[in-house]
Design a protein around this motif. Structure first.
Motif, PDB file in Angstrom:
ATOM      1  N   PRO A  96     -53.141  18.168  68.700  1.00  0.00           N
ATOM      2  CA  PRO A  96     -52.270  18.252  67.529  1.00  0.00           C
ATOM      3  C   PRO A  96     -52.897  17.789  66.218  1.00  0.00           C
ATOM      4  O   PRO A  96     -52.698  18.425  65.173  1.00  0.00           O
ATOM      5  N   GLU A  97     -53.644  16.674  66.238  1.00  0.00           N
ATOM      6  CA  GLU A  97     -54.139  16.134  64.976  1.00  0.00           C
ATOM      7  C   GLU A  97     -55.183  17.025  64.301  1.00  0.00           C
ATOM      8  O   GLU A  97     -55.480  16.834  63.118  1.00  0.00           O
ATOM      9  N   LYS A  98     -55.721  18.004  65.020  1.00  0.00           N
ATOM     10  CA  LYS A  98     -56.699  18.910  64.423  1.00  0.00           C
ATOM     11  C   LYS A  98     -56.039  20.010  63.584  1.00  0.00           C
ATOM     12  O   LYS A  98     -56.705  20.724  62.851  1.00  0.00           O
ATOM     13  N   GLY A  99     -54.724  20.173  63.714  1.00  0.00           N
ATOM     14  CA  GLY A  99     -54.001  21.094  62.854  1.00  0.00           C
ATOM     15  C   GLY A  99     -54.358  22.560  63.011  1.00  0.00           C
ATOM     16  O   GLY A  99     -54.219  23.345  62.062  1.00  0.00           O
ATOM     17  N   PHE A 100     -54.777  22.964  64.206  1.00  0.00           N
ATOM     18  CA  PHE A 100     -55.140  24.372  64.390  1.00  0.00           C
ATOM     19  C   PHE A 100     -53.918  25.293  64.274  1.00  0.00           C
ATOM     20  O   PHE A 100     -54.053  26.480  63.970  1.00  0.00           O
ATOM     21  N   GLU A 101     -52.729  24.743  64.528  1.00  0.00           N
ATOM     22  CA  GLU A 101     -51.514  25.536  64.307  1.00  0.00           C
ATOM     23  C   GLU A 101     -51.374  25.888  62.825  1.00  0.00           C
ATOM     24  O   GLU A 101     -50.947  26.994  62.474  1.00  0.00           O
ATOM     25  N   ASP A 102     -51.752  24.962  61.943  1.00  0.00           N
ATOM     26  CA  ASP A 102     -51.721  25.232  60.508  1.00  0.00           C
ATOM     27  C   ASP A 102     -52.748  26.292  60.137  1.00  0.00           C
ATOM     28  O   ASP A 102     -52.491  27.164  59.297  1.00  0.00           O
ATOM     29  N   LEU A 103     -53.923  26.221  60.771  1.00  0.00           N
ATOM     30  CA  LEU A 103     -54.962  27.210  60.510  1.00  0.00           C
ATOM     31  C   LEU A 103     -54.530  28.583  60.992  1.00  0.00           C
ATOM     32  O   LEU A 103     -54.806  29.605  60.339  1.00  0.00           O
ATOM     33  N   LEU A 104     -53.840  28.630  62.126  1.00  0.00           N
ATOM     34  CA  LEU A 104     -53.322  29.897  62.635  1.00  0.00           C
ATOM     35  C   LEU A 104     -52.284  30.479  61.681  1.00  0.00           C
ATOM     36  O   LEU A 104     -52.312  31.676  61.364  1.00  0.00           O
ATOM     37  N   ALA A 105     -51.363  29.637  61.202  1.00  0.00           N
ATOM     38  CA  ALA A 105     -50.353  30.102  60.249  1.00  0.00           C
ATOM     39  C   ALA A 105     -51.017  30.595  58.969  1.00  0.00           C
ATOM     40  O   ALA A 105     -50.602  31.613  58.384  1.00  0.00           O
ATOM     41  N   ALA A 106     -52.073  29.903  58.523  1.00  0.00           N
ATOM     42  CA  ALA A 106     -52.805  30.327  57.332  1.00  0.00           C
ATOM     43  C   ALA A 106     -53.479  31.673  57.554  1.00  0.00           C
ATOM     44  O   ALA A 106     -53.505  32.528  56.655  1.00  0.00           O
ATOM     45  N   PHE A 142     -66.901  27.018  56.590  1.00  0.00           N
ATOM     46  CA  PHE A 142     -66.350  26.105  57.585  1.00  0.00           C
ATOM     47  C   PHE A 142     -64.976  25.635  57.126  1.00  0.00           C
ATOM     48  O   PHE A 142     -64.781  25.315  55.951  1.00  0.00           O
ATOM     49  N   VAL A 143     -64.026  25.596  58.074  1.00  0.00           N
ATOM     50  CA  VAL A 143     -62.664  25.173  57.752  1.00  0.00           C
ATOM     51  C   VAL A 143     -62.270  23.978  58.611  1.00  0.00           C
ATOM     52  O   VAL A 143     -62.400  24.005  59.836  1.00  0.00           O
ATOM     53  N   LEU A 144     -61.791  22.936  57.960  1.00  0.00           N
ATOM     54  CA  LEU A 144     -61.231  21.782  58.655  1.00  0.00           C
ATOM     55  C   LEU A 144     -59.750  21.706  58.311  1.00  0.00           C
ATOM     56  O   LEU A 144     -59.390  21.527  57.156  1.00  0.00           O
ATOM     57  N   SER A 145     -58.894  21.858  59.314  1.00  0.00           N
ATOM     58  CA  SER A 145     -57.445  21.879  59.078  1.00  0.00           C
ATOM     59  C   SER A 145     -56.768  20.605  59.568  1.00  0.00           C
ATOM     60  O   SER A 145     -55.545  20.560  59.714  1.00  0.00           O
ATOM     61  N   SER A 146     -57.530  19.562  59.811  1.00  0.00           N
ATOM     62  CA  SER A 146     -57.020  18.335  60.443  1.00  0.00           C
ATOM     63  C   SER A 146     -55.895  17.679  59.658  1.00  0.00           C
ATOM     64  O   SER A 146     -55.856  17.715  58.435  1.00  0.00           O
ATOM     65  N   GLY A 170     -75.546  24.277  55.118  1.00  0.00           N
ATOM     66  CA  GLY A 170     -75.388  25.071  53.907  1.00  0.00           C
ATOM     67  C   GLY A 170     -74.146  25.923  53.906  1.00  0.00           C
ATOM     68  O   GLY A 170     -74.114  26.980  53.261  1.00  0.00           O
ATOM     69  N   LEU A 171     -73.104  25.460  54.609  1.00  0.00           N
ATOM     70  CA  LEU A 171     -71.852  26.200  54.606  1.00  0.00           C
ATOM     71  C   LEU A 171     -70.895  25.600  53.572  1.00  0.00           C
ATOM     72  O   LEU A 171     -70.751  24.377  53.496  1.00  0.00           O
ATOM     73  N   PRO A 172     -70.233  26.427  52.788  1.00  0.00           N
ATOM     74  CA  PRO A 172     -69.171  25.917  51.918  1.00  0.00           C
ATOM     75  C   PRO A 172     -68.018  25.428  52.781  1.00  0.00           C
ATOM     76  O   PRO A 172     -67.835  25.896  53.908  1.00  0.00           O
ATOM     77  N   ILE A 173     -67.241  24.499  52.259  1.00  0.00           N
ATOM     78  CA  ILE A 173     -66.217  23.819  53.045  1.00  0.00           C
ATOM     79  C   ILE A 173     -64.824  24.069  52.478  1.00  0.00           C
ATOM     80  O   ILE A 173     -64.606  23.990  51.270  1.00  0.00           O
ATOM     81  N   ILE A 174     -63.896  24.366  53.366  1.00  0.00           N
ATOM     82  CA  ILE A 174     -62.465  24.323  53.071  1.00  0.00           C
ATOM     83  C   ILE A 174     -61.905  23.244  53.982  1.00  0.00           C
ATOM     84  O   ILE A 174     -62.093  23.295  55.196  1.00  0.00           O
ATOM     85  N   ALA A 175     -61.260  22.221  53.415  1.00  0.00           N
ATOM     86  CA  ALA A 175     -60.841  21.102  54.242  1.00  0.00           C
ATOM     87  C   ALA A 175     -59.582  20.455  53.706  1.00  0.00           C
ATOM     88  O   ALA A 175     -59.245  20.582  52.526  1.00  0.00           O
ATOM     89  N   THR A 176     -58.913  19.757  54.593  1.00  0.00           N
ATOM     90  CA  THR A 176     -57.729  18.992  54.196  1.00  0.00           C
ATOM     91  C   THR A 176     -58.145  17.627  53.666  1.00  0.00           C
ATOM     92  O   THR A 176     -59.194  17.092  54.028  1.00  0.00           O
ATOM     93  N   ARG A 177     -57.289  17.078  52.804  1.00  0.00           N
ATOM     94  CA  ARG A 177     -57.560  15.761  52.197  1.00  0.00           C
ATOM     95  C   ARG A 177     -57.164  14.658  53.176  1.00  0.00           C
ATOM     96  O   ARG A 177     -56.082  14.080  53.074  1.00  0.00           O
ATOM     97  N   VAL A 178     -58.022  14.391  54.134  1.00  0.00           N
ATOM     98  CA  VAL A 178     -57.750  13.360  55.140  1.00  0.00           C
ATOM     99  C   VAL A 178     -58.971  12.471  55.305  1.00  0.00           C
ATOM    100  O   VAL A 178     -60.114  12.925  55.164  1.00  0.00           O
ATOM    101  N   GLY A 179     -58.727  11.183  55.604  1.00  0.00           N
ATOM    102  CA  GLY A 179     -59.811  10.263  55.883  1.00  0.00           C
ATOM    103  C   GLY A 179     -60.888  10.268  54.806  1.00  0.00           C
ATOM    104  O   GLY A 179     -60.611  10.272  53.611  1.00  0.00           O
ATOM    105  N   GLY A 180     -62.146  10.298  55.261  1.00  0.00           N
ATOM    106  CA  GLY A 180     -63.271  10.291  54.335  1.00  0.00           C
ATOM    107  C   GLY A 180     -63.724  11.656  53.887  1.00  0.00           C
ATOM    108  O   GLY A 180     -64.775  11.787  53.246  1.00  0.00           O
ATOM    109  N   PRO A 214     -52.973  18.271  53.969  1.00  0.00           N
ATOM    110  CA  PRO A 214     -52.777  18.500  55.406  1.00  0.00           C
ATOM    111  C   PRO A 214     -51.395  19.066  55.692  1.00  0.00           C
ATOM    112  O   PRO A 214     -50.426  18.741  55.009  1.00  0.00           O
ATOM    113  N   GLY A 215     -51.328  19.947  56.675  1.00  0.00           N
ATOM    114  CA  GLY A 215     -50.058  20.562  57.050  1.00  0.00           C
ATOM    115  C   GLY A 215     -49.604  21.657  56.116  1.00  0.00           C
ATOM    116  O   GLY A 215     -48.492  22.177  56.262  1.00  0.00           O
TER     117      GLY A 215
END
Length: 223
Positions: free
Chosen positions: A76-86, A148-152, A168-178, A192-193
């Motif tokens: 759950p904490e990886k948020g792959f359901e959010d990535l699927l919805a996206a 690369f996508v981080l949906s955590s 050398g991959l551009p990043i799409i990520a959620t504002r979590v942790g560091g 996130p979410g």
């Protein structure tokens, strides 16, 4: 947390992988002593055109297909359901299946994995959203991906983000942790979410290749 708080009071110092995680320690555990921030480290990632072509061939993915890569155990904490919805929102926005989302990672939470698999079928995204399972060639996957996508929904300082930036991959990520302090301006950050925010960021990546290239170079330099 109460027991950990008592334990923390016996320590001289605490370490954290990012400033955000350090502040989380303070808030959750009542620690008011020194915190040493020691970020995670990685081996540099060298991309390979041949490895990327091999992976795309294995996954029946044409060279011109835009590929988003995500990595992590399906829980759950990886948020792959959010990535699927996206991904579903993105398909509607661009009017087709001209992209792929690869998720590399084991199924440590079988219930979460089953629910995600069922939702993929329900949304008709079997060709677009691929659960690759555990892979021992994640570094080759970096060579095959475009972004690369981080949906955590929660993180400390994920190694996969550091590795993707090193590759050398551009990043799409959620504002979590560091993540925000690590990615900086080398990627697009979303709440996130927020599936709609992820979809917009993914659409921007597909539409603006020039900016994507600049972010990729900046990510590699920053890491």
């Amino acid at each position: 947390p109460k027991v950990l708080g008592l334990f923390f009071r016996r320590l001289a110092a605490v370490t954290a992988v990012s400033h955000a995680v350090g502040e989380r320690h303070r808030a959750e555990l009542g620690w008011d002593g020194p915190i040493a921030v020691i970020p995670n480290g990685i081996e540099p990632v060298c991309v390979s055109t041949d490895a990327g072509a091999r992976i795309r061939s294995q996954l029946s993915c044409p060279k011109e297909m835009f590929v988003f890569l995500a990595a992590g155990n399906v829980r759950p904490e990886k948020g792959f359901e959010d990535l699927l919805a996206a991904s579903s929102l993105l398909r509607k926005k661009i009017g087709g299946d001209n992209f792929r989302v690869w998720v590399a990672g084991g199924a440590s939470d079988r219930g979460c994995f089953s629910n995600l698999s069922a939702k993929i079928r329900e949304d008709g995204l079997e060709k677009v959203f691929l659960l690759l399972g555990y892979r021992d060639d994640v570094r080759d996957l970096y060579s095959a991906a475009d972004t690369f996508v981080l949906s955590s929904r929660s993180e400390g300082l994920p190694l996969v983000v550091l590795e993707a930036m090193s590759a050398g991959l551009p990043i799409i990520a959620t504002r979590v942790g560091g993540v925000p302090e690590t990615v900086g301006s080398c990627g697009i950050l979303c709440d996130p979410g927020n599936a709609a925010g992820l979809a917009e960021a993914m659409h921007a990546a597909i539409e603006d290749r020039d900016t994507l290239t600049k972010r990729a170079l900046a990510a590699k330099e920053r890491i």
